[in-house]
Design a protein around this motif. Structure first.
Motif, PDB file in Angstrom:
ATOM      1  N   UNK A 166       0.833  -1.207   0.000  1.00  0.00           N
ATOM      2  CA  UNK A 166       0.000   0.000   0.000  1.00  0.00           C
ATOM      3  C   UNK A 166       0.866   1.254   0.000  1.00  0.00           C
ATOM      4  N   UNK A 167       1.962   1.232   0.753  1.00  0.00           N
ATOM      5  CA  UNK A 167       2.884   2.368   0.785  1.00  0.00           C
ATOM      6  C   UNK A 167       3.496   2.583  -0.599  1.00  0.00           C
ATOM      7  N   UNK A 168       3.882   1.498  -1.255  1.00  0.00           N
ATOM      8  CA  UNK A 168       4.502   1.601  -2.578  1.00  0.00           C
ATOM      9  C   UNK A 168       3.522   2.044  -3.659  1.00  0.00           C
ATOM     10  N   UNK A 169       2.242   1.767  -3.491  1.00  0.00           N
ATOM     11  CA  UNK A 169       1.261   2.083  -4.530  1.00  0.00           C
ATOM     12  C   UNK A 169       0.878   3.553  -4.582  1.00  0.00           C
ATOM     13  N   UNK A 170       1.361   4.364  -3.651  1.00  0.00           N
ATOM     14  CA  UNK A 170       1.112   5.810  -3.693  1.00  0.00           C
ATOM     15  C   UNK A 170       1.805   6.357  -4.947  1.00  0.00           C
ATOM     16  N   UNK A 171       1.097   7.147  -5.774  1.00  0.00           N
ATOM     17  CA  UNK A 171       1.673   7.601  -7.053  1.00  0.00           C
ATOM     18  C   UNK A 171       3.013   8.321  -6.937  1.00  0.00           C
ATOM     19  N   UNK A 212       0.882   0.603 -18.640  1.00  0.00           N
ATOM     20  CA  UNK A 212      -0.525   0.392 -19.011  1.00  0.00           C
ATOM     21  C   UNK A 212      -0.748  -0.957 -19.709  1.00  0.00           C
ATOM     22  N   UNK A 213       0.148  -1.348 -20.596  1.00  0.00           N
ATOM     23  CA  UNK A 213      -0.007  -2.612 -21.303  1.00  0.00           C
ATOM     24  C   UNK A 213       0.033  -3.793 -20.331  1.00  0.00           C
ATOM     25  N   UNK A 214       0.916  -3.721 -19.385  1.00  0.00           N
ATOM     26  CA  UNK A 214       1.018  -4.763 -18.367  1.00  0.00           C
ATOM     27  C   UNK A 214      -0.204  -4.756 -17.446  1.00  0.00           C
ATOM     28  N   UNK A 215      -0.747  -3.567 -17.175  1.00  0.00           N
ATOM     29  CA  UNK A 215      -1.923  -3.443 -16.312  1.00  0.00           C
ATOM     30  C   UNK A 215      -3.100  -4.238 -16.884  1.00  0.00           C
ATOM     31  N   UNK A 242       9.378  -3.639  -7.656  1.00  0.00           N
ATOM     32  CA  UNK A 242       8.742  -4.604  -8.559  1.00  0.00           C
ATOM     33  C   UNK A 242       9.780  -5.385  -9.354  1.00  0.00           C
ATOM     34  N   UNK A 243      10.826  -4.706  -9.818  1.00  0.00           N
ATOM     35  CA  UNK A 243      11.880  -5.417 -10.558  1.00  0.00           C
ATOM     36  C   UNK A 243      12.617  -6.412  -9.664  1.00  0.00           C
ATOM     37  N   UNK A 244      12.882  -6.023  -8.420  1.00  0.00           N
ATOM     38  CA  UNK A 244      13.529  -6.948  -7.481  1.00  0.00           C
ATOM     39  C   UNK A 244      12.631  -8.155  -7.188  1.00  0.00           C
ATOM     40  N   UNK A 283       2.226  -7.179 -10.427  1.00  0.00           N
ATOM     41  CA  UNK A 283       1.127  -6.305  -9.995  1.00  0.00           C
ATOM     42  C   UNK A 283       1.659  -4.907  -9.690  1.00  0.00           C
ATOM     43  N   UNK A 284       2.797  -4.830  -9.017  1.00  0.00           N
ATOM     44  CA  UNK A 284       3.380  -3.518  -8.710  1.00  0.00           C
ATOM     45  C   UNK A 284       3.834  -2.794  -9.979  1.00  0.00           C
ATOM     46  N   UNK A 285       4.461  -3.514 -10.891  1.00  0.00           N
ATOM     47  CA  UNK A 285       4.931  -2.895 -12.126  1.00  0.00           C
ATOM     48  C   UNK A 285       3.755  -2.454 -13.002  1.00  0.00           C
ATOM     49  N   UNK A 286       2.636  -3.152 -12.906  1.00  0.00           N
ATOM     50  CA  UNK A 286       1.445  -2.811 -13.691  1.00  0.00           C
ATOM     51  C   UNK A 286       0.881  -1.448 -13.297  1.00  0.00           C
ATOM     52  N   UNK A 287       1.232  -0.949 -12.133  1.00  0.00           N
ATOM     53  CA  UNK A 287       0.783   0.387 -11.734  1.00  0.00           C
ATOM     54  C   UNK A 287       1.352   1.455 -12.663  1.00  0.00           C
ATOM     55  N   UNK A 288       2.492   1.182 -13.289  1.00  0.00           N
ATOM     56  CA  UNK A 288       3.168   2.171 -14.118  1.00  0.00           C
ATOM     57  C   UNK A 288       3.182   1.824 -15.606  1.00  0.00           C
TER      58      UNK A 288
END
Length: 108
Positions: A36-41, A83-86, A51-53, A76-81
């Motif tokens: 949740x902390x990481x998902x803040x824009x 769009x294609x992966x999302x 996400x890469x780690x 899931x974390x990388x999909x936040x940034x």
């Protein structure tokens, strides 16, 4: 006049948020707080690095401490940034829910 809450882009963002929240119900609460902390824009650099780690850790799941669970969490974390992966992550979460009804909504 058209309101922002009815725009297709807003609907997609709301659907994505709902799907991610559903997937994160299976994550332990301590880890969920960090996610949740990481998902803040504003925390995009930290989110991309984490996400890469996680993805690399998931690919090295044959090692004792690392596990395959890290791969979907990293995606899931990388999909936040990305769009294609999302779109792909959302489709995967929907497929999991259809195949295993109630599994993602399980409470801890």
């Amino acid at each position: 006049m058209l309101s922002l809450s009815k725009s297709p882009v807003n609907d997609l963002e709301n659907d994505h948020e709902r799907l991610v929240r559903m997937a994160l119900t299976r994550v332990p609460s301590r880890l969920r707080g960090a996610i949740d902390w990481l998902r803040v824009p504003s925390r995009r650099p930290a989110r991309v690095l984490a996400s890469l780690l996680l993805i690399v850790g998931g690919l090295l799941s044959f090692l004792p401490i690392l596990g395959l669970w890290m791969l979907p969490l990293g995606l899931i974390l990388l999909a936040e940034d990305v769009a294609l992966l999302r779109r792909g992550v959302d489709n995967l979460i929907i497929r999991i829910e259809r195949r295993y009804p109630g599994w993602l909504a399980a409470s801890r």
